[in-house]
Design a protein around this motif. Structure first.
Motif, PDB file in Angstrom:
ATOM      1  N   TYR A  12       0.834  -1.201   0.000  1.00  0.00           N
ATOM      2  CA  TYR A  12       0.000   0.000   0.000  1.00  0.00           C
ATOM      3  C   TYR A  12       0.869   1.251   0.000  1.00  0.00           C
ATOM      4  O   TYR A  12       0.622   2.203  -0.746  1.00  0.00           O
ATOM      5  N   ALA A  13       1.922   1.252   0.830  1.00  0.00           N
ATOM      6  CA  ALA A  13       2.796   2.426   0.876  1.00  0.00           C
ATOM      7  C   ALA A  13       3.454   2.648  -0.487  1.00  0.00           C
ATOM      8  O   ALA A  13       3.598   3.789  -0.938  1.00  0.00           O
ATOM      9  N   LEU A  14       3.820   1.552  -1.151  1.00  0.00           N
ATOM     10  CA  LEU A  14       4.442   1.672  -2.472  1.00  0.00           C
ATOM     11  C   LEU A  14       3.491   2.297  -3.468  1.00  0.00           C
ATOM     12  O   LEU A  14       3.865   3.160  -4.267  1.00  0.00           O
TER      13      LEU A  14
ATOM     14  N   TYR B 274      11.452  -3.300  -7.485  1.00  0.00           N
ATOM     15  CA  TYR B 274      10.998  -2.197  -6.640  1.00  0.00           C
ATOM     16  C   TYR B 274      11.884  -2.105  -5.407  1.00  0.00           C
ATOM     17  O   TYR B 274      12.568  -3.052  -5.051  1.00  0.00           O
ATOM     18  N   GLY B 275      11.872  -0.950  -4.787  1.00  0.00           N
ATOM     19  CA  GLY B 275      12.691  -0.770  -3.591  1.00  0.00           C
ATOM     20  C   GLY B 275      14.163  -0.896  -3.941  1.00  0.00           C
ATOM     21  O   GLY B 275      14.630  -0.337  -4.926  1.00  0.00           O
ATOM     22  N   ILE B 276      14.916  -1.632  -3.152  1.00  0.00           N
ATOM     23  CA  ILE B 276      16.338  -1.801  -3.434  1.00  0.00           C
ATOM     24  C   ILE B 276      16.664  -3.251  -3.722  1.00  0.00           C
ATOM     25  O   ILE B 276      17.806  -3.675  -3.559  1.00  0.00           O
ATOM     26  N   TYR B 277      15.664  -4.020  -4.157  1.00  0.00           N
ATOM     27  CA  TYR B 277      15.927  -5.435  -4.447  1.00  0.00           C
ATOM     28  C   TYR B 277      16.999  -5.668  -5.498  1.00  0.00           C
ATOM     29  O   TYR B 277      17.695  -6.680  -5.421  1.00  0.00           O
ATOM     30  N   PRO B 278      17.175  -4.774  -6.510  1.00  0.00           N
ATOM     31  CA  PRO B 278      18.257  -5.060  -7.474  1.00  0.00           C
ATOM     32  C   PRO B 278      19.634  -5.169  -6.834  1.00  0.00           C
ATOM     33  O   PRO B 278      20.544  -5.730  -7.429  1.00  0.00           O
ATOM     34  N   ARG B 279      19.780  -4.653  -5.603  1.00  0.00           N
ATOM     35  CA  ARG B 279      21.118  -4.722  -5.000  1.00  0.00           C
ATOM     36  C   ARG B 279      21.430  -6.080  -4.404  1.00  0.00           C
ATOM     37  O   ARG B 279      22.569  -6.362  -4.068  1.00  0.00           O
ATOM     38  N   PHE B 280      20.408  -6.900  -4.186  1.00  0.00           N
ATOM     39  CA  PHE B 280      20.647  -8.161  -3.497  1.00  0.00           C
ATOM     40  C   PHE B 280      20.826  -9.284  -4.498  1.00  0.00           C
ATOM     41  O   PHE B 280      20.177  -9.332  -5.528  1.00  0.00           O
TER      42      PHE B 280
END
Lengths: 207, 218, 385
Positions: free
Chosen positions: C95-97, C253-259
């Motif tokens: 929801y926040a996204l 979304y968020g910073i998932y590409p970093r993991f």
């Protein structure tokens, strides 16, 4: 214990190996320590109910371990979660199918009065509109300790039920109903929208 | 993924009698959508699904929206004679748009991993002509979502395999998510109601004029 | 005429063909021991084989969307907790996204890391509980559920000390999180994540190598990839059929590409693959947690430019989605410039994953229906909203 037996006499007899009690105490003691709940979870509160029955908060200590799926074998219905109008007739039917003596715990704000979803076309504003409730547990969801507290309250209530006399327990009183009429689905709402024999909201002074 | 204008051009080439408009979406989200007509929506949907460059095989979300009759203000630049000179002036016109029901679909592609492409279709009005073509033959995920839109909004989807109520009981008559739905009056009113809830509470409980003259404590 | 023993032994009489009879219609639910909630299936049986299955919903329809239209944006956040009541943190994040997409709000770094940590912890406890519930549906009478709930209680303790509530956390805000996590909390969370693989090894060995589980779940409820894509299935159920679609990788979304994490895929699409999928995803979540604990920076937890009271996003609409533990959880919001949304829609993964329930159950026995339903992983709060 019963107040008719003198405590001094009782302890003297116990020292001699004689145990004195009354039928009412024995009957209630047996019933309150082996309550079989009906496995009836509707929504989020059901998960807290399962957590109460799980190993950390252990409902088995209180005798309430055996969750029965069939209403014919249960004597406690823990209404855990939001009661919707679509589900309400089934709940009343389940209550009717439970054999006497039976008890109802309304767990969570939704079962008490509709809760956070009160403003709703499909939400029944509390299960006590159709069936009598013995213990109410506020909370959203109530912690497992709250459910254990409610369980102990219910045990205390069972302990104080009388077998004879004018205030006797409702399952022994043939004047008290043990089955309640099942509401039907209407075009806009349930019909009837509440059962006035059962539903007694508190009178509130309105300023 | 190509832009919406390119998709619209190619769709109109493949489905000749399709009238597609682009509905802009103001705001930072940058998700404009394609407005489809009821007659050609199914064929355009099939083009979007089968086209090898787009391959929109995943219908993620199907939503119903209720728009009441409203007045829309549009501001346009118009050439007008002002003090003898032709100038461009902002002219604000207010037009009233009749209400309609709308179905919005969000489409993604699992094979090409792009999206979303958003398509909408609108009914003629909110009262009697509420038919739209069902996109379930193209995307099966729309099956239950269109049933929900039928249940809560009242849009009738032609060509749906099993259109009946899904969330409310079968004897229920109204369409609850519409903006003009009136809920059944079955509250027990709280001790301190306010606004419209207070008005409804006053109808249920007798007036007590002696309480209304109480002065607030200092 | 009497038939001699030799004649009978030589050519035994043919077995009668299946008994012709009517289909037996039963209603499984809405009150049944399998604790997925109030869900009802009208099943038409021929003997024990399912011939038709129609699910009936709506027993928990709490008109969440209508409440959303009458409540402010922030006021709907506690209601999103109660959608999928196992995973309140991921519901809040979705929801926040969506609101952040609608209003163009940026989220600071530390808040993003904290969101990832909480979402992966939620995924861990959700998948463990699912394995426990499925096994108690199959007849294991609650013991695996006790194991799963033991681990879940540890994670719920973390949630409680951070957000104040075990289940309904109401933790994400538009532009960040509500409360900052202390170093002590991060240390405790890291210890729990480090102790989890040992539990997971034991759990897997007990459950997934169990002969009864293998016999009851393999080759049951096979879902082909084409049907899964067409029916809008998302989440571990889709990946068990072999389709490589994880929104954490696709949308980033968020910073998932970093993991660095892998996306497990299944070969057969049956119930056993779906169980294995949950177990493998738990291991990937632990990998993500390890990286997140190592990299989380210091910094603010909210975006100071966002108004909290009287939050009015600009006119427009947005659809935001995340990879929740059950599938793609999306929120579609139409804003008309006022303090409450004009249209507030939840895209529920459990509801749409149930589209093909009938297809999966046809031809199987009644007992398999519960196994298939359990492997889909539904929560009625989300199905009915």
């Amino acid at each position: 214990m019963s107040d008719k037996i003198d405590e001094g006499l009782r302890s003297e007899l116990q020292k001699q190996g004689i145990w004195v009690t009354s039928m009412q105490d024995l009957y209630n003691w047996g019933r309150k320590n082996s309550i079989w709940p009906l496995q009836f979870g509707l929504a989020c509160c059901a998960i807290e109910m399962i957590a109460t029955a799980a190993s950390r908060y252990d409902l088995a200590r209180f005798g309430g371990e055996v969750f029965r799926p069939s209403p014919r074998q249960a004597d406690l219905m823990i209404v855990a979660g939001t009661v919707t109008k679509k589900m309400a007739p089934q709940i009343v039917r389940l209550y009717n199918q439970m054999p006497d003596p039976k008890y109802v715990i309304a767990m969570g704000a939704c079962a008490i009065s509709g809760g956070p979803f009160k403003q709703g076309y499909n939400v029944l504003k509390g299960i006590d509109r159709y069936i009598p409730v013995d213990v109410y547990i506020p909370g959203c969801p109530p912690r497992p300790e709250a459910l254990l507290h409610a369980f102990m309250e219910l045990q205390r209530k069972i302990d104080e039920q009388k077998l004879t006399g004018t205030n006797k327990a409702s399952h022994l009183d043939s004047a008290q109903p043990s089955e309640f009429p099942v509401p039907a689905f209407g075009a806009h709402d349930l019909e009837p929208s509440l059962n006035s024999d059962v539903f007694h909201p508190p009178e509130i002074e309105r300023a | 993924m190509e832009s919406l204008e390119e998709i619209k051009a190619r769709a109109e080439a493949v489905v000749p009698d399709a009238k597609i408009e682009i509905v802009l979406n103001p705001g930072p989200a940058n998700q404009p959508s394609l407005l489809l007509e009821a007659l050609s929506a199914l064929r355009v949907a099939r083009f979007l699904h089968d086209d090898p460059a787009l391959r929109l095989d995943f219908c993620s979300n199907a939503t119903g929206v209720d728009w009441l009759d409203r007045k829309v203000k549009t501001t346009r630049k118009v050439k007008k004679l002002v003090e003898g000179e032709e100038k461009e002036v902002d002219e604000t016109t207010e037009e009233s748009v009749p209400g309609y029901l709308e179905a919005v679909y969000h489409l993604y592609s699992m094979s090409h991993k792009h999206g979303p492409v958003i398509i909408r279709s609108r009914t003629v009005n909110r009262a009697d002509d509420v038919h739209l073509p069902s996109l379930t033959p193209v995307w099966r995920s729309a099956e239950m979502q269109e049933r929900e839109i039928f249940d809560l909004y009242g849009i009738h989807f032609d060509g749906h395999p099993d259109l009946r109520r899904i969330l409310m009981w079968d004897e229920f008559v109204d369409h609850p998510m519409r903006k003009d739905y009136v809920e059944p009056d079955d509250y027990e009113y709280e001790p301190t109601p306010h606004d419209e809830v207070l008005e409804r509470a006053k109808e249920h409980y007798p007036a007590r004029p002696e309480l209304e003259q109480l002065t607030p404590r200092e | 005429m009497s038939v001699g023993f030799q004649e009978l032994a030589a050519a035994p009489p043919p077995m009668t063909s299946r008994l012709e009879g009517e289909l037996l219609e039963i209603s499984m639910g809405p009150q049944h021991p399998s604790t997925h909630g109030v869900f009802r299936m009208n099943v038409a049986l021929e003997g024990e084989i399912v011939r038709k299955l129609k699910p009936v919903f709506g027993y928990l329809h709490r008109n969440h969307e209508k409440i959303g239209e009458n409540t402010s944006y922030l006021g709907s956040m506690p209601y999103t907790d109660r959608l999928d009541y196992f995973c309140s943190m991921t519901n809040n994040w979705a929801y926040a996204l969506s609101v952040e997409k609608l209003a163009g709000i940026e989220v600071p770094e530390r808040a993003e890391y904290l969101r990832v940590i909480l979402a992966e912890l939620t995924r861990l406890q959700n998948h463990a509980s699912l394995l426990g519930f499925l096994l108690s549906d199959m007849g294991a009478w609650g013991t695996p559920l006790m194991y799963a709930f033991r681990e879940r209680e540890k994670i719920l303790d973390l949630f409680e000390s951070l957000s104040g509530s075990r289940m309904m956390c109401d933790f994400m805000r538009f532009g960040g999180c509500r409360v900052d996590a202390s170093e002590e909390w991060l240390g405790r969370a890291r210890k729990i994540a480090e102790a989890f693989p040992k539990f997971l090894d034991e759990f897997e060995q007990l459950i997934l190598s169990n002969e009864i589980v293998i016999m009851r779940t393999q080759h049951v409820g096979k879902l082909s990839a084409e049907l899964a894509i067409n029916a809008g299935i998302t989440g571990p159920m889709l990946r068990a059929s072999g389709v490589n679609y994880d929104i954490r990788k696709v949308d980033g979304y968020g910073i998932y590409p970093r993991f660095k994490f892998r996306v497990p895929l299944g070969d057969h699409g049956d119930c056993y693959d779906r169980l294995m999928m949950r177990s493998l995803e738990m291991r990937e979540s632990l990998a993500i947690l390890k990286q997140a604990f190592a990299e989380i920076p210091a910094g603010p937890i909210t975006n100071p430019k966002v108004k909290i009271r009287a939050f009015k996003p600009p006119v427009g609409e947005a659809y935001g989605r995340i990879e929740g533990p059950k599938g793609e959880l999306g929120f579609y919001l139409i804003s008309d410039g006022s303090a409450s949304p004009y249209r507030y829609r939840v895209r529920p993964p459990s509801f749409i994953n149930l589209t093909i329930l009938e297809d999966l159950c046809l031809g199987h026995t009644v007992a398999d229906v519960m196994v298939i339903l359990g492997s889909i992983d539904i929560v009625m709060g989300e199905v009915d909203r």
